[in-house]
Design a protein around this motif. Structure first.
Motif, PDB file in Angstrom:
ATOM      1  N   ALA A 168       0.815  -1.218   0.000  1.00 40.09           N
ATOM      2  CA  ALA A 168       0.000   0.000   0.000  1.00 40.09           C
ATOM      3  C   ALA A 168       0.848   1.267   0.000  1.00 40.09           C
ATOM      4  O   ALA A 168       0.392   2.325  -0.457  1.00 40.09           O
ATOM      5  N   GLY A 169       2.082   1.165   0.478  1.00 41.00           N
ATOM      6  CA  GLY A 169       2.933   2.342   0.560  1.00 41.00           C
ATOM      7  C   GLY A 169       3.830   2.553  -0.641  1.00 41.00           C
ATOM      8  O   GLY A 169       4.639   3.484  -0.646  1.00 41.00           O
ATOM      9  N   ASP A 170       3.702   1.726  -1.656  1.00 38.74           N
ATOM     10  CA  ASP A 170       4.561   1.852  -2.832  1.00 38.74           C
ATOM     11  C   ASP A 170       3.777   2.547  -3.951  1.00 38.74           C
ATOM     12  O   ASP A 170       2.898   1.954  -4.574  1.00 38.74           O
ATOM     13  N   PRO A 171       4.076   3.818  -4.252  1.00 36.88           N
ATOM     14  CA  PRO A 171       3.308   4.540  -5.272  1.00 36.88           C
ATOM     15  C   PRO A 171       3.593   4.066  -6.696  1.00 36.88           C
ATOM     16  O   PRO A 171       2.793   4.324  -7.600  1.00 36.88           O
ATOM     17  N   ALA A 172       4.694   3.370  -6.910  1.00 35.73           N
ATOM     18  CA  ALA A 172       5.052   2.949  -8.265  1.00 35.73           C
ATOM     19  C   ALA A 172       4.668   1.505  -8.552  1.00 35.73           C
ATOM     20  O   ALA A 172       4.167   1.188  -9.638  1.00 35.73           O
ATOM     21  N   GLU A 173       4.893   0.609  -7.606  1.00 36.85           N
ATOM     22  CA  GLU A 173       4.674  -0.816  -7.842  1.00 36.85           C
ATOM     23  C   GLU A 173       3.813  -1.438  -6.743  1.00 36.85           C
ATOM     24  O   GLU A 173       4.013  -2.593  -6.358  1.00 36.85           O
ATOM     25  N   GLY A 174       2.845  -0.702  -6.268  1.00 37.51           N
ATOM     26  CA  GLY A 174       2.036  -1.183  -5.162  1.00 37.51           C
ATOM     27  C   GLY A 174       0.617  -1.542  -5.554  1.00 37.51           C
ATOM     28  O   GLY A 174       0.258  -1.637  -6.731  1.00 37.51           O
ATOM     29  N   GLY A 175      -0.187  -1.702  -4.530  1.00 39.21           N
ATOM     30  CA  GLY A 175      -1.586  -2.032  -4.736  1.00 39.21           C
ATOM     31  C   GLY A 175      -2.229  -2.526  -3.460  1.00 39.21           C
ATOM     32  O   GLY A 175      -1.538  -2.845  -2.478  1.00 39.21           O
ATOM     33  N   ARG A 176      -3.528  -2.571  -3.469  1.00 37.68           N
ATOM     34  CA  ARG A 176      -4.292  -3.162  -2.363  1.00 37.68           C
ATOM     35  C   ARG A 176      -5.065  -4.356  -2.926  1.00 37.68           C
ATOM     36  O   ARG A 176      -6.279  -4.323  -3.073  1.00 37.68           O
ATOM     37  N   TRP A 177      -4.310  -5.412  -3.241  1.00 34.35           N
ATOM     38  CA  TRP A 177      -4.892  -6.559  -3.935  1.00 34.35           C
ATOM     39  C   TRP A 177      -5.898  -7.323  -3.097  1.00 34.35           C
ATOM     40  O   TRP A 177      -6.712  -8.083  -3.625  1.00 34.35           O
ATOM     41  N   TRP A 178      -5.868  -7.156  -1.774  1.00 38.52           N
ATOM     42  CA  TRP A 178      -6.810  -7.878  -0.912  1.00 38.52           C
ATOM     43  C   TRP A 178      -8.241  -7.352  -1.045  1.00 38.52           C
ATOM     44  O   TRP A 178      -9.176  -7.930  -0.519  1.00 38.52           O
ATOM     45  N   LEU A 179      -8.427  -6.256  -1.799  1.00 38.00           N
ATOM     46  CA  LEU A 179      -9.768  -5.712  -2.028  1.00 38.00           C
ATOM     47  C   LEU A 179     -10.430  -6.310  -3.261  1.00 38.00           C
ATOM     48  O   LEU A 179     -11.525  -5.896  -3.641  1.00 38.00           O
ATOM     49  N   PHE A 180      -9.791  -7.278  -3.884  1.00 36.50           N
ATOM     50  CA  PHE A 180     -10.316  -7.859  -5.123  1.00 36.50           C
ATOM     51  C   PHE A 180     -11.760  -8.355  -5.001  1.00 36.50           C
ATOM     52  O   PHE A 180     -12.592  -8.076  -5.870  1.00 36.50           O
ATOM     53  N   PRO A 181     -12.143  -9.108  -3.944  1.00 32.76           N
ATOM     54  CA  PRO A 181     -13.539  -9.562  -3.866  1.00 32.76           C
ATOM     55  C   PRO A 181     -14.543  -8.415  -3.835  1.00 32.76           C
ATOM     56  O   PRO A 181     -15.666  -8.555  -4.337  1.00 32.76           O
ATOM     57  N   LEU A 182     -14.175  -7.271  -3.242  1.00 37.03           N
ATOM     58  CA  LEU A 182     -15.081  -6.126  -3.237  1.00 37.03           C
ATOM     59  C   LEU A 182     -15.285  -5.596  -4.658  1.00 37.03           C
ATOM     60  O   LEU A 182     -16.387  -5.148  -5.004  1.00 37.03           O
ATOM     61  N   ALA A 183     -14.241  -5.650  -5.477  1.00 35.72           N
ATOM     62  CA  ALA A 183     -14.369  -5.228  -6.872  1.00 35.72           C
ATOM     63  C   ALA A 183     -15.273  -6.185  -7.639  1.00 35.72           C
ATOM     64  O   ALA A 183     -16.082  -5.761  -8.476  1.00 35.72           O
ATOM     65  N   VAL A 184     -15.147  -7.483  -7.370  1.00 38.95           N
ATOM     66  CA  VAL A 184     -16.018  -8.466  -8.029  1.00 38.95           C
ATOM     67  C   VAL A 184     -17.469  -8.210  -7.626  1.00 38.95           C
ATOM     68  O   VAL A 184     -18.381  -8.234  -8.466  1.00 38.95           O
ATOM     69  N   LYS A 185     -17.698  -7.969  -6.348  1.00 38.66           N
ATOM     70  CA  LYS A 185     -19.055  -7.666  -5.890  1.00 38.66           C
ATOM     71  C   LYS A 185     -19.575  -6.405  -6.575  1.00 38.66           C
ATOM     72  O   LYS A 185     -20.746  -6.324  -6.984  1.00 38.66           O
ATOM     73  N   GLY A 186     -18.717  -5.405  -6.720  1.00 40.45           N
ATOM     74  CA  GLY A 186     -19.123  -4.179  -7.403  1.00 40.45           C
ATOM     75  C   GLY A 186     -19.476  -4.417  -8.855  1.00 40.45           C
ATOM     76  O   GLY A 186     -20.376  -3.764  -9.401  1.00 40.45           O
ATOM     77  N   PHE A 187     -18.784  -5.351  -9.504  1.00 41.43           N
ATOM     78  CA  PHE A 187     -19.102  -5.674 -10.897  1.00 41.43           C
ATOM     79  C   PHE A 187     -20.533  -6.180 -11.016  1.00 41.43           C
ATOM     80  O   PHE A 187     -21.301  -5.724 -11.866  1.00 41.43           O
ATOM     81  N   PHE A 188     -20.909  -7.112 -10.171  1.00 43.74           N
ATOM     82  CA  PHE A 188     -22.258  -7.666 -10.242  1.00 43.74           C
ATOM     83  C   PHE A 188     -23.304  -6.681  -9.719  1.00 43.74           C
ATOM     84  O   PHE A 188     -24.425  -6.644 -10.223  1.00 43.74           O
ATOM     85  N   ASP A 189     -22.948  -5.862  -8.733  1.00 44.05           N
ATOM     86  CA  ASP A 189     -23.891  -4.847  -8.241  1.00 44.05           C
ATOM     87  C   ASP A 189     -24.268  -3.853  -9.333  1.00 44.05           C
ATOM     88  O   ASP A 189     -25.384  -3.326  -9.348  1.00 44.05           O
ATOM     89  N   ASN A 190     -23.352  -3.610 -10.243  1.00 38.75           N
ATOM     90  CA  ASN A 190     -23.590  -2.604 -11.280  1.00 38.75           C
ATOM     91  C   ASN A 190     -24.103  -3.184 -12.590  1.00 38.75           C
ATOM     92  O   ASN A 190     -24.112  -2.485 -13.603  1.00 38.75           O
ATOM     93  N   GLY A 191     -24.522  -4.435 -12.586  1.00 44.59           N
ATOM     94  CA  GLY A 191     -25.168  -4.985 -13.765  1.00 44.59           C
ATOM     95  C   GLY A 191     -24.348  -5.976 -14.549  1.00 44.59           C
ATOM     96  O   GLY A 191     -24.810  -6.470 -15.588  1.00 44.59           O
ATOM     97  N   GLY A 192     -23.140  -6.284 -14.102  1.00 41.39           N
ATOM     98  CA  GLY A 192     -22.346  -7.294 -14.787  1.00 41.39           C
ATOM     99  C   GLY A 192     -22.993  -8.668 -14.683  1.00 41.39           C
ATOM    100  O   GLY A 192     -23.613  -8.989 -13.658  1.00 41.39           O
ATOM    101  N   GLN A 193     -22.856  -9.466 -15.725  1.00 37.39           N
ATOM    102  CA  GLN A 193     -23.501 -10.774 -15.747  1.00 37.39           C
ATOM    103  C   GLN A 193     -22.531 -11.922 -15.970  1.00 37.39           C
ATOM    104  O   GLN A 193     -22.786 -13.033 -15.520  1.00 37.39           O
ATOM    105  N   ARG A 194     -21.417 -11.673 -16.638  1.00 35.23           N
ATOM    106  CA  ARG A 194     -20.448 -12.737 -16.927  1.00 35.23           C
ATOM    107  C   ARG A 194     -19.048 -12.229 -16.618  1.00 35.23           C
ATOM    108  O   ARG A 194     -18.614 -11.227 -17.179  1.00 35.23           O
ATOM    109  N   LEU A 195     -18.368 -12.959 -15.737  1.00 28.39           N
ATOM    110  CA  LEU A 195     -17.031 -12.552 -15.328  1.00 28.39           C
ATOM    111  C   LEU A 195     -16.115 -13.765 -15.279  1.00 28.39           C
ATOM    112  O   LEU A 195     -16.424 -14.771 -14.641  1.00 28.39           O
ATOM    113  N   TYR A 196     -14.997 -13.682 -15.987  1.00 26.28           N
ATOM    114  CA  TYR A 196     -13.959 -14.705 -15.910  1.00 26.28           C
ATOM    115  C   TYR A 196     -12.910 -14.247 -14.897  1.00 26.28           C
ATOM    116  O   TYR A 196     -12.385 -13.127 -15.000  1.00 26.28           O
TER     117      TYR A 196
END
Length: 748
Positions: free
Chosen positions: A73-101
């Protein structure tokens, strides 16, 4: 050319006219990220709702330990908060997504949980029994002899609560009769079980979680012997006919003879004949018939008084003495190496099949001296049960029956679990025994929890794991694995802003030329920060959205900031489905975020005056209109490709024409083929124009299709090239709506 060699009528089917082109899907998304569980190998898996995602890939990913979290989380060049991935998947379906690989990312140091079984004989209690009872119903009697001494254990804490010897059993109901009343109540729901003898720690079978990660340490597995088939033992052909009769007169207690009614089949019998009277087997000598009656002399005349009319039935022997062969009805269900248990009614004998020839079965050991046609040969195989409960989720259970314990071929425990189980796999070990009395069992209890290994390896997770490697179809990892799914039209790596990862995602889209990327910026950036982040990109195949979103994490009940890419991929899918790919995915309400203050930073009009010209799409709040997507630009410096919907419309048209004209390849390259190609493409583009995706009041204004001598030279034709030139006029979004208002002077 068809051949006409003899007179007659010939019916021929002739292709005529252009072939239709079906528009490809543009709403199928592909995402790469860290999941709690799920398959780490193979192609990306399709999920169609968030519940299915949880079933396949587990629930929400916990935040890693502080050093790992701070490093990412503290790396501005090569970082990320990858543990939030399931929340992004939930957001995909909440917003009308129907098929996700989904393609799971795992660290190279992640290990699956595992556990090894020893040897022993355990059977679960199948029905409650009160203290003082002498009858107990078990889950199975496989491996028992019928005269065993058992120990009874309480489920949960594995405390011994009783011991007794078996004096009789009933195979059909799996009930045993004990020589000693139960000292305390026995309960099936508690998991009580019985054990014969002691357990050995000789490793017989290893189970392991189906994928790496700590999730596997919550998986439990149980393997039990089971009867896959109960086959009748056939009588020896020399035994003669069967007869069924009844007592012709009363018989006193312990009478050495009984008189029965004469029936067909009582003549020409061997010297030794066995009959069933009152469910007991007696050896008798058959006398000569007289006046319709026959006297039977009992070899062992110990019995209760019998009344006239009591049934008497002959039972024929399968063998006249010990031997290694039996005739078995339904022997086709057996196979060399099969483990069987011969039930003679008073004892069990374990026999391994050597060969099967018709109904004649040869075993590796001799059968008991006397085997009757009332005996049954039980085919012993294995049943595997698994169970797993995701924290905050519903339990997952699996049952696989009729499995061969040894080997790795079809039908074996190892092969079946590898092909069908979503939770575990198995490996036979050197001490695995075919003896049901030495079946694989855990050290205690009947269920084994996979407590060994089971590590996530988050501390060694790197950007290379997200980028992935190309090991060929079905063996690719990370972003590279999305190449295995041609249907993907939108892709993202939610929560990861590492330049290496996002550059790889853009390169992936630019090389395949049939998909579009949604990038996430670093969280917490201000207006100057997001402009600096955007400066590194110039591509017509990606878009960037700012700021992050505020969503509720169901696993903790707290509101957290989440990357926007997952929600925006759902918005893309919703707009594509409701309006079409030509409609800009903007001026659309963002679903699945906090009703108020759902955006991590406020973006005003003056802020967007700086962001929009640079291709940074703002997410803004408007009173009375909610929180909306307020931008539709790509990250391209080329003004022809600055709009997301224009870029994606061309991707749709190009992919549809590509897939819909494969029939053209290797056709004769002449004027008739060119005309068919022109008509095929024109028909498709006419449909696209009528759907509102192309500008123009007529089809001629909306597009042109040229495929003739003006697009190809003789050299092109000689080299097998068919060149079709297509021009389309896309509709551009009304990004700036301007109403010019002036005062009007009232005429005099």
């Amino acid at each position: 050319m068809p051949e006409y060699l003899s007179p007659g009528v010939y019916i021929e089917e002739v292709d005529a006219g252009p072939r239709p082109i079906a528009g490809v899907s543009t709403s199928t998304a592909g995402m790469v990220g860290v999941t709690r569980s799920g398959p780490a190998g193979g192609k990306p898996k399709l999920v169609t709702n968030f519940l299915e995602y949880q079933t396949v890939f587990g629930g929400f990913v916990p935040e890693p330990d502080r050093p790992t979290r701070d490093r990412w989380a503290g790396d501005p060049a090569e970082g990320g908060r990858w543990w939030l991935f399931p929340l992004a998947v939930k957001g995909f379906f909440d917003n009308g997504g129907q098929r996700l690989y989904v393609k799971r990312v795992v660290s190279g140091d992640a290990l699956p949980a595992s556990g090894r079984l020893g040897q022993g004989l355990v059977s679960p209690v199948a029905r409650d029994a009160a203290a003082g009872a002498t009858v107990l119903e078990l889950g199975h009697l496989v491996g028992f002899t019928g005269t065993d001494r058992i120990r009874i254990f309480r489920g949960g804490d594995d405390v011994e609560i009783g011991a007794a010897a078996i004096t009789a059993y009933t195979a059909a109901t799996r009930r045993i009769v004990l020589d000693t009343p139960l000292a305390s109540a026995v309960k099936a729901g508690r998991g009580d079980y019985v054990q014969v003898g002691d357990r050995s720690d000789a490793a017989s079978l290893e189970f392991f979680a189906s994928s790496p990660g700590s999730w596997g340490r919550a998986v439990q597995v149980r393997i039990q012997p089971s009867v896959s088939a109960a086959l009748p033992v056939l009588p020896d052909p020399a035994e003669g006919a069967l007869f069924v009769t009844a007592l012709a007169e009363d018989a006193a207690e312990n009478s050495p003879t009984v008189v029965v009614n004469e029936v067909t089949g009582m003549d020409g019998l061997p010297a030794d004949v066995w009959v069933l009277i009152n469910n007991r087997r007696f050896k008798v000598t058959v006398g000569a018939p007289a006046d319709g009656r026959v006297e039977l002399t009992l070899a062992d005349p110990v019995h209760a008084p019998w009344k006239a009319g009591l049934g008497v039935r002959r039972v024929r022997r399968a063998t006249a003495g010990a031997g290694s062969e039996l005739r078995i009805g339904g022997a086709g269900q057996l196979y060399p190496g099969a483990v069987t248990q011969l039930d003679t009614g008073d004892a069990y004998t374990t026999l391994n099949v050597v060969s099967v020839a018709g109904d004649l079965v040869t075993f590796d050991a001799d059968t008991p001296d006397l085997v009757f046609e009332t005996a049954r040969l039980n085919l012993v195989e294995a049943t595997v049960d698994t169970r797993f409960t995701e924290p905050g989720g519903s339990p997952v259970t699996e049952t696989f029956g009729g499995l061969r314990l040894a080997g790795t071929g079809p039908g074996s425990v190892a092969a079946t679990l590898a092909a069908r189980s979503k939770l575990v796999g198995a490996t036979p070990l050197a001490d695995l025994s075919a003896d049901p009395a030495a079946f694989p069992v855990p050290a205690t209890g009947s269920w084994m929890t996979l407590t060994e290994d089971g590590t996530d390896g988050y501390d060694t997770l790197s950007t290379d794991d997200f980028v992935g490697a190309d090991g060929g179809s079905g063996k690719r990892t990370g972003i590279v694995a999305l190449e295995d799914i041609d249907e993907i039209a939108v892709c993202a790596v939610p929560g990861v802003w590492a330049g290496t990862v996002e550059s790889a995602l853009i390169t992936h889209c630019e090389q395949l030329k049939d998909r579009f990327a949604i990038l996430d910026p670093q969280d917490g950036l201000d207006i100057e920060g997001i402009q600096g982040f955007r400066a590194a990109f110039d591509t017509r195949y990606a878009a960037l959205y700012y700021p992050w979103l505020v969503v509720r994490d169901p696993s903790t009940g707290q509101f957290v900031e989440a990357p926007p890419s997952g929600h925006l991929a759902g918005v893309y899918a919703r707009v594509d489905t409701e309006r079409g790919v030509h409609k800009a995915p903007a001026n659309v309400v963002i679903r699945g975020i906090r009703a108020t203050d759902g955006l991590a930073q406020d973006v005003t009009k003056r802020h967007q005056d700086l962001l929009n010209p640079k291709g940074i799409n703002a997410l803004r709040f408007f009173p009375g209109l909610g929180q909306r997507v307020w931008g539709a630009r790509t990250l391209s410096s080329d003004s022809q490709w600055k709009y997301v919907n224009v870029r994606r419309l061309f991707l749709f048209i190009e992919e549809s024409i590509d897939e819909g004209t494969q029939w053209v390849v290797f056709e004769p390259n002449d004027e008739s083929l060119w005309a068919l190609v022109r008509q095929t493409v024109s028909n498709f583009l006419t449909t696209v124009w009528r759907g509102g995706a192309l500008a123009g009041t007529t089809a001629d204004e909306a597009f042109f299709v040229t495929c003739d001598r003006t697009t190809m030279t003789d050299d092109d034709i000689a080299n097998g090239r068919l060149i079709c030139v297509i021009g389309v006029a896309p509709v551009f979004p009304a990004e700036f709506v301007i109403f010019r208002i002036q005062q009007k002077t009232r005429p005099v």
